[in-house]
Design a protein around this motif. Structure first.
Motif, PDB file in Angstrom:
ATOM      1  N   TRP A  56     -10.363  -8.454   1.543  1.00  0.00           N
ATOM      2  CA  TRP A  56      -9.554  -8.648   0.338  1.00  0.00           C
ATOM      3  C   TRP A  56      -8.141  -9.158   0.581  1.00  0.00           C
ATOM      4  O   TRP A  56      -7.314  -9.143  -0.331  1.00  0.00           O
ATOM      5  N   ASN A 112       2.019  -1.614   5.735  1.00  0.00           N
ATOM      6  CA  ASN A 112       0.608  -1.677   5.313  1.00  0.00           C
ATOM      7  C   ASN A 112       0.504  -1.006   3.960  1.00  0.00           C
ATOM      8  O   ASN A 112       1.442  -0.340   3.514  1.00  0.00           O
ATOM      9  N   GLY A 113      -0.633  -1.184   3.299  1.00  0.00           N
ATOM     10  CA  GLY A 113      -0.784  -0.691   1.941  1.00  0.00           C
ATOM     11  C   GLY A 113      -0.605   0.819   1.827  1.00  0.00           C
ATOM     12  O   GLY A 113       0.144   1.304   0.973  1.00  0.00           O
ATOM     13  N   SER A 114      -1.290   1.563   2.690  1.00  0.00           N
ATOM     14  CA  SER A 114      -1.219   3.027   2.605  1.00  0.00           C
ATOM     15  C   SER A 114       0.217   3.519   2.759  1.00  0.00           C
ATOM     16  O   SER A 114       0.650   4.449   2.063  1.00  0.00           O
ATOM     17  N   TYR A 145      -8.880   4.601  -5.557  1.00  0.00           N
ATOM     18  CA  TYR A 145      -8.650   4.459  -4.110  1.00  0.00           C
ATOM     19  C   TYR A 145      -7.234   3.948  -3.879  1.00  0.00           C
ATOM     20  O   TYR A 145      -6.832   2.943  -4.468  1.00  0.00           O
ATOM     21  N   HIS A 146      -6.482   4.636  -3.010  1.00  0.00           N
ATOM     22  CA  HIS A 146      -5.110   4.193  -2.752  1.00  0.00           C
ATOM     23  C   HIS A 146      -4.779   4.143  -1.266  1.00  0.00           C
ATOM     24  O   HIS A 146      -3.618   4.020  -0.906  1.00  0.00           O
ATOM     25  N   GLY A 147      -5.793   4.260  -0.400  1.00  0.00           N
ATOM     26  CA  GLY A 147      -5.535   4.164   1.033  1.00  0.00           C
ATOM     27  C   GLY A 147      -5.975   5.408   1.771  1.00  0.00           C
ATOM     28  O   GLY A 147      -6.530   6.344   1.175  1.00  0.00           O
ATOM     29  N   GLU A 210      -4.828   1.898 -10.165  1.00  0.00           N
ATOM     30  CA  GLU A 210      -5.153   0.530  -9.770  1.00  0.00           C
ATOM     31  C   GLU A 210      -5.323  -0.228 -11.086  1.00  0.00           C
ATOM     32  O   GLU A 210      -6.276   0.029 -11.815  1.00  0.00           O
ATOM     33  N   ASP A 244      -0.514   0.424  -8.482  1.00  0.00           N
ATOM     34  CA  ASP A 244      -0.928   0.049  -7.127  1.00  0.00           C
ATOM     35  C   ASP A 244      -1.622  -1.316  -7.211  1.00  0.00           C
ATOM     36  O   ASP A 244      -2.822  -1.411  -7.475  1.00  0.00           O
ATOM     37  N   ILE A 246      -1.934  -3.395  -4.744  1.00  0.00           N
ATOM     38  CA  ILE A 246      -2.199  -3.828  -3.370  1.00  0.00           C
ATOM     39  C   ILE A 246      -3.404  -4.757  -3.329  1.00  0.00           C
ATOM     40  O   ILE A 246      -3.390  -5.785  -2.653  1.00  0.00           O
ATOM     41  N   MET A 247      -4.450  -4.424  -4.085  1.00  0.00           N
ATOM     42  CA  MET A 247      -5.627  -5.294  -4.137  1.00  0.00           C
ATOM     43  C   MET A 247      -5.532  -6.300  -5.280  1.00  0.00           C
ATOM     44  O   MET A 247      -5.915  -7.458  -5.141  1.00  0.00           O
ATOM     45  N   LYS A 273      -1.782  -6.624   1.186  1.00  0.00           N
ATOM     46  CA  LYS A 273      -2.944  -7.539   1.166  1.00  0.00           C
ATOM     47  C   LYS A 273      -2.546  -9.000   0.917  1.00  0.00           C
ATOM     48  O   LYS A 273      -2.038  -9.653   1.814  1.00  0.00           O
TER      49      LYS A 273
HETATM   50  C1  LIG Z   1      -6.474  -1.567   0.486  1.00  0.00           C
HETATM   51  C2  LIG Z   1      -5.822  -0.737  -0.526  1.00  0.00           C
HETATM   52  C3  LIG Z   1      -4.850   0.212  -0.172  1.00  0.00           C
HETATM   53  C4  LIG Z   1      -4.506   0.531   1.258  1.00  0.00           C
HETATM   54  O1  LIG Z   1      -3.968  -0.540   1.954  1.00  0.00           O
HETATM   55  P1  LIG Z   1      -4.109  -0.561   3.564  1.00  0.00           P
HETATM   56  O2  LIG Z   1      -3.288  -1.730   3.980  1.00  0.00           O
HETATM   57  O3  LIG Z   1      -5.569  -0.734   3.848  1.00  0.00           O
HETATM   58  O4  LIG Z   1      -3.577   0.729   4.060  1.00  0.00           O
HETATM   59  C5  LIG Z   1      -4.226   0.892  -1.190  1.00  0.00           C
HETATM   60  N1  LIG Z   1      -4.517   0.679  -2.481  1.00  0.00           N
HETATM   61  C6  LIG Z   1      -5.445  -0.220  -2.858  1.00  0.00           C
HETATM   62  C7  LIG Z   1      -5.703  -0.441  -4.308  1.00  0.00           C
HETATM   63  C8  LIG Z   1      -6.140  -0.947  -1.899  1.00  0.00           C
HETATM   64  O5  LIG Z   1      -7.097  -1.799  -2.272  1.00  0.00           O
END
Ligand SMILES: *Cc1c(COP(=O)(O)O)cnc(C)c1O
Length: 429
Positions: A56, A112-114, A145-147, A210, A244, A246-247, A273
């Motif tokens: 992703w 990183n995302g987490s 999902y948040h990491g 999300e 969030d 991130i995705m 991401k």
């Molecule tokens: C991938 C993801 C994360 C975590 O990011 P990492 O870089 O893998 O730690 C957090 N929130 C969402 C919505 C994600 O898709």
């Protein structure tokens, strides 16, 4: 080196992410030697369409010349410098651009995302503390999902990842996610949310979501009406709202950020991401002046946010992010994606007639085929993965949920191939 040599040397020393390593006694690893555009090439000369954007992250294809050039220029200028007490051009320029794009005032970096999620959770908790309130509960959506770090895992709700670590987690509660993309389900979920907020708002630091699409929880999609309503309710009850993205960020859901489709401004937005188009690890938490100002005072009041990572705001990562934003500025990416999204929606039509298909759905550059009638032990997703790989397409289903999440540079013909392969794989089950 051949695939076989690589696999042997790998398994001598590597422990792979999100993997039961014993699986690799039967399921061969896929060693990738190089990549270009949407294609990955292995050591035996096979190629695969990267239909999951390398988990992703990749939005403009592999070995993109523009992004590559910008990173190389930065590499010869400044590879890294401490960001506490020091600053540099890429991080300043990137922050100004993100401010304009997100309409949020301040940028706090991680790698990183987490880690960005950890930052947002800690900032929200600490904000209330600085305002004289001790709150220690977070609210998130069911199935979210948040990491994987402990804070991020705490606000997530996917049992497969979370359950084992239950005793280690911080306190969070969940509210129902709209069951589908309809207005009716959005409305129902908002009623449930208001009940929870009414009861718990005095202990709640923040609600985290999300926006529009829940990724790792199975690409569940919901109406923007829910997002808008949830934001309004958190304002009404004085609880922070963390988007969030991130995705979902950087065009994945059909707009630059999913929040735009609900016309909302969160208190925090987490980005990673697509931020660097999948070239380097970087993340950022965008937030408001209200949050920033709650930490802004004389040092002796001890209210500063004393959080850092070694690679915070890494210049190479920032250069990759700037190059990514330049590609959005130069090309009409979001509009071009609209055509591709429509094409994917058309492609999904034929799957509806298959008896093991429960539902198909699409949001922006994410298309989903959800199967039904399979026990998790059957590992139907793995069967689809293996069948698709034989036909030169990388699909990596989440259980019985097959999704296509390609780099935006994919052509219609290439998309056609991906859906043909997915169709054959499902029929062949
Ligand atoms: C991938 C993801 C994360 C975590 O990011 P990492 O870089 O893998 O730690 C957090 N929130 C969402 C919505 C994600 O898709």
């Amino acid at each position: 080196m051949t695939n076989k040599d690589m696999i042997k040397r790998d398994l001598e020393v590597l422990w792979h992410p999100c993997t039961q390593m014993k699986d690799h006694e039967n399921i061969p690893l896929v060693p990738i030697k190089s990549a270009k555009g949407i294609y990955l090439y292995d050591f035996d000369g096979n190629r695969y369409i990267d239909a999951v954007s390398s988990w992703w992250v990749n939005i403009f294809g592999h070995a993109n010349e523009h992004i590559g050039r910008r990173i190389k220029e930065q590499l010869d200028t400044l590879e890294h410098v401490i960001l506490a007490g020091f600053t540099h051009e890429p991080v300043v320029e990137l922050s100004h651009k993100l401010k304009v794009l997100t309409k949020l005032d301040k940028a706090f970096y991680a790698d990183n995302g987490s880690s960005a999620i950890e930052v947002a959770l800690k900032m929200s908790f600490h904000y209330h503390l600085n305002k004289g309130e001790h709150r220690e509960l977070f609210l998130s959506l069911e199935n979210s999902y948040h990491g994987e770090t402990l804070g991020a895992l705490s606000v997530g709700d996917v049992a497969l990842y979370k359950e084992t670590y239950g005793p280690l987690l911080i306190r969070s509660i969940q509210t129902p996610t709209p069951k589908d993309q309809s207005m009716k389900e959005a409305q129902k979920a908002l009623v449930a949310l208001e009940k929870i907020l009414k009861k718990h708002h005095k202990e709640l630091c923040a609600m985290i979501v999300e926006p529009l699409v829940q990724g790792a929880g199975g690409m569940k999609m919901y109406h923007s009406h829910y997002l808008k309503g949830a934001r309004e309710l958190t304002l009404k009850y004085g609880v922070h709202f963390i988007a969030d993205e991130i995705m979902t960020g950087f065009g994945r859901t059909g707009s630059m950020f999913a929040c735009e489709q609900a016309d909302i401004l969160p208190d925090f937005m987490t980005l990673s991401k697509g931020l660097t188009a999948g070239y380097l690890p970087l993340s950022v938490v965008m937030t408001t002046n209200d949050v920033y100002n709650a930490f802004y005072c004389d040092y002796s009041e001890y209210k500063a946010f004393l959080h850092s990572h070694s690679y915070t705001g890494n210049p190479l990562g920032c250069a990759a992010a700037l190059a990514t934003l330049e590609l959005f500025e130069k090309n009409d990416v979001i509009n071009a994606n609209k055509q591709k999204s429509l094409f994917m929606a058309q492609q999904l039509e034929r799957f509806k007639d298959l008896e093991n298909v429960k539902e198909v759905r699409v949001t922006g550059m994410i298309a989903v085929i959800e199967l039904e009638g399979y026990d998790p032990k059957e590992r139907v997703g793995l069967k689809i993965f293996q069948a698709a790989l034989k036909k030169e397409v990388l699909l990596r289903p989440l259980g019985s949920i097959i999704y296509v999440m390609p780099p935006y540079v994919i052509t219609q013909e290439e998309l056609q191939k991906v859906f043909d392969v997915a169709y054959e794989a499902i029929v062949g089950l």
